[in-house]
Design a protein around this motif. Structure first.
Motif, PDB file in Angstrom:
ATOM      1  N   ASP A 178      11.187 -11.723 -13.531  1.00 16.30           N
ATOM      2  CA  ASP A 178      11.471 -12.639 -12.424  1.00 16.30           C
ATOM      3  C   ASP A 178      11.170 -14.057 -12.920  1.00 16.30           C
ATOM      4  O   ASP A 178      10.349 -14.252 -13.824  1.00 16.30           O
ATOM      5  CB  ASP A 178      10.550 -12.274 -11.251  1.00 16.30           C
ATOM      6  CG  ASP A 178      10.803 -13.108 -10.013  1.00 16.30           C
ATOM      7  OD1 ASP A 178      11.569 -12.663  -9.154  1.00 16.30           O
ATOM      8  OD2 ASP A 178      10.231 -14.219  -9.920  1.00 16.30           O
ATOM      9  N   ALA A 179      11.825 -15.057 -12.341  1.00 21.24           N
ATOM     10  CA  ALA A 179      11.631 -16.439 -12.818  1.00 21.24           C
ATOM     11  C   ALA A 179      10.213 -16.950 -12.581  1.00 21.24           C
ATOM     12  O   ALA A 179       9.753 -17.872 -13.264  1.00 21.24           O
ATOM     13  CB  ALA A 179      12.627 -17.364 -12.126  1.00 21.24           C
ATOM     14  N   HIS A 180       9.519 -16.356 -11.608  1.00 19.74           N
ATOM     15  CA  HIS A 180       8.173 -16.830 -11.266  1.00 19.74           C
ATOM     16  C   HIS A 180       7.105 -15.941 -11.901  1.00 19.74           C
ATOM     17  O   HIS A 180       7.314 -14.735 -12.045  1.00 19.74           O
ATOM     18  CB  HIS A 180       7.998 -16.846  -9.747  1.00 19.74           C
ATOM     19  CG  HIS A 180       9.008 -17.705  -9.048  1.00 19.74           C
ATOM     20  ND1 HIS A 180      10.207 -17.187  -8.587  1.00 19.74           N
ATOM     21  CD2 HIS A 180       9.023 -19.026  -8.778  1.00 19.74           C
ATOM     22  CE1 HIS A 180      10.914 -18.176  -8.045  1.00 19.74           C
ATOM     23  NE2 HIS A 180      10.225 -19.308  -8.154  1.00 19.74           N
ATOM     24  N   ASP A 260      16.421 -14.196  -9.908  1.00 21.78           N
ATOM     25  CA  ASP A 260      16.302 -15.634  -9.660  1.00 21.78           C
ATOM     26  C   ASP A 260      16.272 -16.472 -10.951  1.00 21.78           C
ATOM     27  O   ASP A 260      16.058 -17.677 -10.897  1.00 21.78           O
ATOM     28  CB  ASP A 260      15.085 -15.963  -8.765  1.00 21.78           C
ATOM     29  CG  ASP A 260      13.786 -15.379  -9.271  1.00 21.78           C
ATOM     30  OD1 ASP A 260      13.777 -14.770 -10.365  1.00 21.78           O
ATOM     31  OD2 ASP A 260      12.755 -15.530  -8.571  1.00 21.78           O
ATOM     32  N   GLY A 301      12.510 -11.227  -6.948  1.00 19.42           N
ATOM     33  CA  GLY A 301      13.141 -12.405  -6.355  1.00 19.42           C
ATOM     34  C   GLY A 301      14.611 -12.548  -6.735  1.00 19.42           C
ATOM     35  O   GLY A 301      15.108 -11.917  -7.671  1.00 19.42           O
ATOM     36  N   TYR A 303      17.566 -15.553  -5.040  1.00 23.37           N
ATOM     37  CA  TYR A 303      17.794 -16.322  -3.814  1.00 23.37           C
ATOM     38  C   TYR A 303      19.183 -16.935  -3.775  1.00 23.37           C
ATOM     39  O   TYR A 303      19.425 -17.881  -3.043  1.00 23.37           O
ATOM     40  CB  TYR A 303      16.694 -17.395  -3.694  1.00 23.37           C
ATOM     41  CG  TYR A 303      15.331 -16.780  -3.843  1.00 23.37           C
ATOM     42  CD1 TYR A 303      14.724 -16.132  -2.777  1.00 23.37           C
ATOM     43  CD2 TYR A 303      14.687 -16.763  -5.078  1.00 23.37           C
ATOM     44  CE1 TYR A 303      13.503 -15.496  -2.921  1.00 23.37           C
ATOM     45  CE2 TYR A 303      13.462 -16.135  -5.233  1.00 23.37           C
ATOM     46  CZ  TYR A 303      12.875 -15.513  -4.158  1.00 23.37           C
ATOM     47  OH  TYR A 303      11.676 -14.873  -4.308  1.00 23.37           O
TER      48      TYR A 303
HETATM   49 ZN   LIG Z   1      10.798 -15.188  -8.316  1.00 24.45          ZN
END
Ligand SMILES: [Zn+2]
Length: 322
Positions: A178-180, A260, A301, A303
């Motif tokens: 995930d990007a985060h 994401d 995630g 979005y």
């Molecule tokens: Zn994320």
């Protein structure tokens, strides 16, 4: 251990979708991405899809959630103010708690049940199970953040240990793309030598740079905002094989396949194109299949309006890979 990675399964319930009046205005999130992805798969596979479905019939119970969360935190979620903090919207606290339970918490509990069922099945059947939800990596024992109420992966590890499906000498791997950065998941495994964490993340967005010494955390891999497809895939193709050379083969892997990282995603801040996200997923799955590691995939995630198509493409790839 003989492992035949056939009969990959998809865990899914129509209850995964979040629903709240005006939610689209509060959060840049396609709240129907789960059912949209399932809809695409139904179009592509027709009645055949039922053969691959791991049905999720009930939300996770409070008793099970207490394996990973404090009683106080779980009790606080009966109040709108506590729920609004998790979804980071002050407007939500003015909505009745019953509406928030129905539209946010029950869907999250179904998705957690999906990750738990996927983890049990992955171990028992030595296979790969894709939960078309979950991947709530910002949830901590005593609070939630970033739209994550419950830590599904950390809970799955606790549950599998309690059920003796995982023994004290069994290693577990998290591949979090995930990007985060998965700050919540990290908090659970900080003193757990049996769980290895590989996390490529945009350090210039929430929750920021991992605070640990890079020598002690060689697989916490910060990326600059705007990292593009080739740069992203180069790092993945170099670092993931290094991880496999570094750790003992795990009994179970989790792959947090957040979409994401896609260019244009409102929250991810990276710039990987559509085919780049697919190449990422295929590379990770090839590595896991080559090493014959039972795996749980989670959607985490994503979005953008294209997230659901990427989820469906990953599921299709999994079902069609011999
Ligand atoms: Zn994320």
């Amino acid at each position: 251990m003989l492992l035949l990675l056939v009969n990959a399964l998809l865990a899914y319930s129509p209850h995964y979708d979040f629903h709240l009046p005006g939610i689209a205005a509060l959060h840049p999130f396609d709240v129907k991405k789960y059912s949209r992805a399932w809809g695409v798969l139904l179009q592509r596979f027709g009645d055949e899809l039922a053969k691959y479905r791991l049905q999720i019939d009930a939300p996770v119970s409070l008793e099970t959630l207490e394996l990973a969360h404090s009683h106080e935190y779980l009790a606080s979620l009966s109040h709108s103010a506590a729920i609004s903090r998790v979804v980071e919207s002050s407007l939500v606290k003015w909505l009745p708690a019953s509406l928030l339970q129905k539209g946010l918490l029950i869907p999250a509990k179904y998705a957690v049940a999906g990750t738990l069922a996927a983890a049990r099945t992955a171990i028992d059947d030595q296979t790969i199970v894709f939960n078309l939800g979950g991947g709530f990596h910002h949830a901590f024992r005593d609070h939630g953040e970033g739209f994550c109420f419950f830590s599904d992966a950390a809970l799955a590890i606790q549950l599998l240990r309690a059920e003796k499906r995982l023994g004290s000498a069994d290693e577990v791997l998290m591949i979090d793309l995930d990007a985060h950065r998965g700050n919540g998941f990290e908090s659970y495994i900080a003193s757990d030598a049996m769980v290895h964490n590989f996390d490529m993340y945009n350090f210039q967005t929430y929750p920021g740079l991992h605070p640990g010494d890079p020598d002690r955390f060689p697989f916490m891999l910060p990326l600059r905002a705007g990292t593009e497809t080739e740069g992203y895939l180069d790092i993945l193709r170099e670092e993931l094989p290094r991880l496999f050379a570094h750790v003992k083969l795990p009994k179970l892997a989790f792959y947090n396949a957040g979409t994401d990282i896609l260019k244009g995603d409102k929250l991810g801040g990276l710039s990987v194109d559509y085919n780049g996200v697919k190449a990422r997923d295929h590379f990770v799955l090839d590595m896991l299949a080559t090493h014959k590691i039972p795996t749980v995939i989670m959607t985490s995630g994503g979005y953008s309006k294209d997230s659901y198509r990427l989820i469906a493409d990953l599921a299709q790839h999994l079902l069609e890979t011999p």
